[in-house]
Scaffold this motif. Structure first.
Motif, PDB file in Angstrom:
ATOM      1  N   SER A   1       0.358  -1.283  -0.075  1.00  0.00           N
ATOM      2  CA  SER A   1      -0.593  -0.238   0.059  1.00  0.00           C
ATOM      3  C   SER A   1       0.730   1.191  -0.129  1.00  0.00           C
ATOM      4  CB  SER A   1      -0.784   0.119   0.924  1.00  0.00           C
ATOM      5  OG  SER A   1      -1.679  -1.238   1.001  1.00  0.00           O
ATOM      6  N   LEU A   2       0.430   2.546  -0.464  1.00  0.00           N
ATOM      7  CA  LEU A   2       0.879   3.773  -0.578  1.00  0.00           C
ATOM      8  C   LEU A   2       0.877   4.841   0.694  1.00  0.00           C
ATOM      9  CD1 LEU A   2       1.272   4.178  -4.606  1.00  0.00           C
ATOM     10  CD2 LEU A   2       2.723   3.100  -2.861  1.00  0.00           C
ATOM     11  N   THR A   3       1.090   5.406   1.225  1.00  0.00           N
ATOM     12  CA  THR A   3       0.587   6.324   1.970  1.00  0.00           C
ATOM     13  C   THR A   3       0.454   7.855   1.576  1.00  0.00           C
ATOM     14  OG1 THR A   3       2.887   6.571   2.643  1.00  0.00           O
ATOM     15  CG2 THR A   3       1.292   5.310   3.954  1.00  0.00           C
ATOM     16  N   MET A   4       0.576   8.849   1.965  1.00  0.00           N
ATOM     17  CA  MET A   4       0.917  10.142   1.628  1.00  0.00           C
ATOM     18  C   MET A   4       1.838  11.124   1.608  1.00  0.00           C
ATOM     19  SD  MET A   4      -0.582  12.500   4.554  1.00  0.00           S
ATOM     20  CE  MET A   4       0.143  12.429   6.597  1.00  0.00           C
ATOM     21  N   THR A   5       3.241   9.878   1.767  1.00  0.00           N
ATOM     22  CA  THR A   5       4.638  10.309   1.932  1.00  0.00           C
ATOM     23  C   THR A   5       4.894  10.268   1.077  1.00  0.00           C
ATOM     24  OG1 THR A   5       5.067   9.498   4.110  1.00  0.00           O
ATOM     25  CG2 THR A   5       6.766  10.113   3.365  1.00  0.00           C
ATOM     26  N   VAL A   6       4.876   9.087   0.176  1.00  0.00           N
ATOM     27  CA  VAL A   6       4.865   8.633  -1.494  1.00  0.00           C
ATOM     28  C   VAL A   6       5.061  10.426  -2.994  1.00  0.00           C
ATOM     29  CG1 VAL A   6       4.186   6.737  -3.539  1.00  0.00           C
ATOM     30  CG2 VAL A   6       4.424   6.415  -1.023  1.00  0.00           C
ATOM     31  N   GLY A   7       4.068  10.479  -1.600  1.00  0.00           N
ATOM     32  CA  GLY A   7       3.283  11.530  -2.593  1.00  0.00           C
ATOM     33  C   GLY A   7       4.598  13.104  -3.272  1.00  0.00           C
ATOM     34  N   VAL A   8       4.694  13.188  -1.247  1.00  0.00           N
ATOM     35  CA  VAL A   8       5.825  14.026  -1.365  1.00  0.00           C
ATOM     36  C   VAL A   8       6.559  13.878  -2.372  1.00  0.00           C
ATOM     37  CG1 VAL A   8       7.603  15.264  -0.086  1.00  0.00           C
ATOM     38  CG2 VAL A   8       5.122  14.932   1.023  1.00  0.00           C
ATOM     39  N   ALA A   9       7.655  12.181  -2.486  1.00  0.00           N
ATOM     40  CA  ALA A   9       8.757  12.299  -3.083  1.00  0.00           C
ATOM     41  C   ALA A   9       8.244  12.018  -4.342  1.00  0.00           C
ATOM     42  CB  ALA A   9       8.784  10.840  -2.329  1.00  0.00           C
ATOM     43  N   LEU A  10       7.289  11.413  -4.786  1.00  0.00           N
ATOM     44  CA  LEU A  10       6.868  11.339  -6.570  1.00  0.00           C
ATOM     45  C   LEU A  10       6.557  13.017  -7.127  1.00  0.00           C
ATOM     46  CD1 LEU A  10       6.515   9.238  -8.832  1.00  0.00           C
ATOM     47  CD2 LEU A  10       3.678   8.854  -8.086  1.00  0.00           C
ATOM     48  N   PHE A  11       5.294  12.907  -6.742  1.00  0.00           N
ATOM     49  CA  PHE A  11       5.236  14.404  -7.223  1.00  0.00           C
ATOM     50  C   PHE A  11       5.835  16.105  -6.675  1.00  0.00           C
ATOM     51  CE2 PHE A  11       1.260  11.558  -6.352  1.00  0.00           C
ATOM     52  CZ  PHE A  11       1.405  10.976  -8.096  1.00  0.00           C
ATOM     53  N   ILE A  12       6.508  15.612  -5.477  1.00  0.00           N
ATOM     54  CA  ILE A  12       7.093  17.386  -5.604  1.00  0.00           C
ATOM     55  C   ILE A  12       8.288  17.351  -5.719  1.00  0.00           C
ATOM     56  CG2 ILE A  12       8.026  19.317  -3.776  1.00  0.00           C
ATOM     57  CD1 ILE A  12       4.011  18.808  -4.461  1.00  0.00           C
ATOM     58  N   MET A  13       9.785  16.006  -4.893  1.00  0.00           N
ATOM     59  CA  MET A  13      10.754  16.316  -4.832  1.00  0.00           C
ATOM     60  C   MET A  13      11.446  15.738  -6.259  1.00  0.00           C
ATOM     61  SD  MET A  13      11.570  14.446  -1.603  1.00  0.00           S
ATOM     62  CE  MET A  13      13.129  14.766  -1.551  1.00  0.00           C
ATOM     63  N   PHE A  14      10.874  14.873  -7.340  1.00  0.00           N
ATOM     64  CA  PHE A  14      11.413  14.690  -8.425  1.00  0.00           C
ATOM     65  C   PHE A  14      11.145  15.486  -8.721  1.00  0.00           C
ATOM     66  CE2 PHE A  14       9.572  11.534 -12.001  1.00  0.00           C
ATOM     67  CZ  PHE A  14      11.358  10.614 -12.507  1.00  0.00           C
ATOM     68  N   PRO A  15      10.186  15.146  -9.319  1.00  0.00           N
ATOM     69  CA  PRO A  15       9.920  16.829 -10.701  1.00  0.00           C
ATOM     70  C   PRO A  15      11.039  18.003 -10.538  1.00  0.00           C
ATOM     71  CG  PRO A  15       7.790  16.086  -9.518  1.00  0.00           C
ATOM     72  CD  PRO A  15       8.440  15.402  -8.809  1.00  0.00           C
ATOM     73  N   ALA A  16      11.215  18.313  -8.648  1.00  0.00           N
ATOM     74  CA  ALA A  16      11.862  19.209  -9.033  1.00  0.00           C
ATOM     75  C   ALA A  16      13.278  19.171  -8.913  1.00  0.00           C
ATOM     76  CB  ALA A  16      11.512  20.018  -7.148  1.00  0.00           C
ATOM     77  N   ALA A  17      13.761  17.522  -8.701  1.00  0.00           N
ATOM     78  CA  ALA A  17      15.159  16.867  -9.067  1.00  0.00           C
ATOM     79  C   ALA A  17      15.672  17.499 -11.110  1.00  0.00           C
ATOM     80  CB  ALA A  17      14.947  15.838  -9.008  1.00  0.00           C
ATOM     81  N   CYS A  18      14.534  16.923 -11.817  1.00  0.00           N
ATOM     82  CA  CYS A  18      14.503  16.237 -12.935  1.00  0.00           C
ATOM     83  C   CYS A  18      14.111  17.941 -13.749  1.00  0.00           C
ATOM     84  CB  CYS A  18      13.637  16.017 -13.412  1.00  0.00           C
ATOM     85  SG  CYS A  18      12.904  13.931 -13.248  1.00  0.00           S
ATOM     86  N   GLY A  19      13.808  19.188 -12.624  1.00  0.00           N
ATOM     87  CA  GLY A  19      14.013  20.401 -12.998  1.00  0.00           C
ATOM     88  C   GLY A  19      15.252  20.931 -13.406  1.00  0.00           C
ATOM     89  N   LEU A  20      16.074  19.985 -12.137  1.00  0.00           N
ATOM     90  CA  LEU A  20      17.268  21.215 -11.488  1.00  0.00           C
ATOM     91  C   LEU A  20      18.952  20.315 -12.540  1.00  0.00           C
ATOM     92  CD1 LEU A  20      17.506  20.272  -7.621  1.00  0.00           C
ATOM     93  CD2 LEU A  20      17.377  22.522  -9.154  1.00  0.00           C
ATOM     94  N   THR A  21      18.482  19.761 -13.488  1.00  0.00           N
ATOM     95  CA  THR A  21      18.779  18.772 -14.986  1.00  0.00           C
ATOM     96  C   THR A  21      19.376  20.304 -15.860  1.00  0.00           C
ATOM     97  OG1 THR A  21      17.462  17.894 -16.303  1.00  0.00           O
ATOM     98  CG2 THR A  21      18.247  16.388 -14.034  1.00  0.00           C
ATOM     99  N   MET A  22      20.670  19.511 -15.963  1.00  0.00           N
ATOM    100  CA  MET A  22      20.818  20.198 -17.432  1.00  0.00           C
ATOM    101  C   MET A  22      20.149  20.661 -18.749  1.00  0.00           C
ATOM    102  SD  MET A  22      23.807  22.789 -16.043  1.00  0.00           S
ATOM    103  CE  MET A  22      24.706  23.108 -15.056  1.00  0.00           C
ATOM    104  N   GLY A  23      20.142  18.992 -19.223  1.00  0.00           N
ATOM    105  CA  GLY A  23      19.028  18.990 -19.944  1.00  0.00           C
ATOM    106  C   GLY A  23      17.408  18.834 -19.963  1.00  0.00           C
ATOM    107  N   PHE A  24      17.053  19.575 -18.854  1.00  0.00           N
ATOM    108  CA  PHE A  24      15.452  19.273 -18.750  1.00  0.00           C
ATOM    109  C   PHE A  24      14.689  19.599 -19.897  1.00  0.00           C
ATOM    110  CE2 PHE A  24      11.401  20.971 -17.436  1.00  0.00           C
ATOM    111  CZ  PHE A  24      10.825  19.650 -16.822  1.00  0.00           C
ATOM    112  N   GLY A  25      14.124  19.087 -20.231  1.00  0.00           N
ATOM    113  CA  GLY A  25      12.815  19.823 -21.417  1.00  0.00           C
ATOM    114  C   GLY A  25      13.162  19.779 -23.266  1.00  0.00           C
ATOM    115  N   LYS A  26      14.595  18.982 -23.048  1.00  0.00           N
ATOM    116  CA  LYS A  26      15.214  19.044 -24.046  1.00  0.00           C
ATOM    117  C   LYS A  26      14.724  17.761 -25.394  1.00  0.00           C
ATOM    118  CE  LYS A  26      19.893  22.041 -23.504  1.00  0.00           C
ATOM    119  NZ  LYS A  26      21.304  21.496 -23.552  1.00  0.00           N
TER     120      LYS A  26
END
Length: 417
Positions: free
Chosen positions: A377-402
């Motif tokens: 089962s999942l909890t709301m803590t997964v939401g922080v990692a998956l929907f906030i921290m993960f996309p934020a980390a992707c946004g910090l990459t040099m090649g994001f959106g290319k």
């Protein structure tokens, strides 16, 4: 000093995410009210945007709101479960809506990301220390509703939700440690740039000592994918995924034997004590002894779904409650079960396309989001990692959106702009 709507929303999100991830704050009634106020503030600020996500909702937002609405209709009409028992799911899907509001600029979530990077190691370290102070089952004790659990949480000890959400962070921390030049770290003070490797070490240490054998298997699977795809090659793209699945299926049979094999080599070192703790935890309370019970629960959900594939059982009766995906298909039928699965996979699949050259990170997260909800089962803590921290980390990459190219996917290189 003038604050923008985005910065004010980030302040609200930092407190909301801190409440979700902090074992100290989560059970506190005053903190719950403050978190609710923070969420209300974020919604109010988003409504104040002329082009806010609520004025121009996307398909994932429609899907999340529809799923929550249908769940509330079932609750009101059937009253087969308590509303509070589904609050964590609502918060998880709300965090997906938060991501959608920043989908074109996930880098704007960097302040929230770094705030979590500062605080999460505290809870992982407190949990790791608790294994020596309170025994190897400290993480399991926190899951239960008892005075001992409250005492542990007040000392910062996390349990099931902290450990499994940490698995989503593993591929992110590996990439930020081993592919550091591909990230723009300018949004963080220099001392914070060491946090990815510290967090990675703490997560691995906690997972290995917590005694959740499924967590250990998922850790091994995501490590395999994340490390293999740091420098992708065509044969790795084909071989690594099925190997990870085989690992999940076969490893439970050999996990204790692997620990027994390693113990003689660690004799006389501190690691020998840790290996003994891992073995004892697996023997006494780990999933090795409960495979039959888990299988029975999975089959219970499958059978409930097959009884009424279209609508499901429309409640909790006959549901195994040990597999997020299977349980939602059993409870709500094929349409809403598929919708829930699509909502969870949406961000990893989107980031797979938008973050070329970072297949180790995006592939590792996708691996966890495919396997973890099938096995637990999942909890709301997964939401922080998956929907906030993960996309934020992707946004910090040099090649994001290319735009990805064949060379990008195979060689792990960012194509020229």
């Amino acid at each position: 000093m003038k604050f923008s709507i985005t910065s004010l929303q980030n302040i609200a999100l930092i407190f909301l995410c801190l409440w979700i991830t902090s074992p100290i704050l989560t059970p506190n009634d005053l903190a719950r009210l403050a978190a609710l106020a923070a969420l209300g503030a974020w919604v109010g600020l988003e409504l104040s945007r002329p082009n806010g996500i609520f004025w121009r909702p996307t398909l994932p937002v429609f899907g999340a709101l529809l799923f929550i609405f249908y769940d509330l209709v079932l609750w009101y009409g059937l009253r087969e479960w308590g509303l509070l028992s589904h609050i964590q799911m609502y918060i998880l899907l709300t965090l997906l809506i938060v991501y959608e509001s920043r989908r074109h600029d996930p880098r704007s979530l960097a302040p929230v990301f770094w705030a979590m990077m500062v605080t999460l190691p505290i809870w992982f370290f407190a949990t790791f220390r608790a294994f020596d102070t309170f025994g190897s089952h400290a993480a399991r004790t926190v899951v239960r509703s008892s005075e001992e659990a409250v005492e542990l949480m007040q000392q910062g000890v996390g349990g099931y939700s902290l450990i499994y959400s940490g698995l989503i962070l593993v591929p992110i921390m590996i990439s930020m440690t081993m592919q550091r030049r591909k990230f723009d770290m300018s949004s963080a003070p220099r001392p914070l740039r060491l946090l990815p490797v510290i967090t990675l070490v703490l997560i691995v240490a906690v997972v290995l000592n917590a005694g959740f054998s499924i967590a250990i298997l998922l850790l091994m699977a995501t490590l395999m994918i994340s490390l293999a795809y740091l420098k992708p090659r065509p044969w790795k793209l084909v071989v690594a995924p099925p190997l990870a699945v085989v690992l999940i299926l076969v490893a439970p049979i050999f996990l204790i034997h692997i620990v027994d094999f390693l113990m003689p080599f660690a004799e006389g070192t501190n690691f020998a004590l840790k290996l003994r703790d891992i073995r004892l935890s697996l023997e006494l309370g780990g999933s090795i002894g409960t495979v039959n019970d888990r299988t029975e629960r999975y089959l219970r959900s499958i059978n409930s779904f097959l009884e009424n594939p279209l609508l499901g059982v429309m409640g909790d009766r006959g549901v195994g409650k040990h597999s997020e995906y299977l349980d939602h298909f059993a409870q709500r039928g094929v349409l809403f079960g598929a919708l829930y699965m699509a909502l969870l996979l949406y961000v990893p699949l989107r980031m797979l396309r938008r973050t070329p050259g970072m297949l180790g990170m995006t592939g590792g997260v996708l691996t966890i989001i495919i396997l973890l909800p099938f096995l637990n089962s999942l909890t709301m803590t997964v939401g922080v990692a998956l929907f906030i921290m993960f996309p934020a980390a992707c946004g910090l990459t040099m090649g994001f959106g290319k735009k990805p190219t064949a060379r990008t996917l195979i060689q792990g290189q960012v194509s020229p702009a």
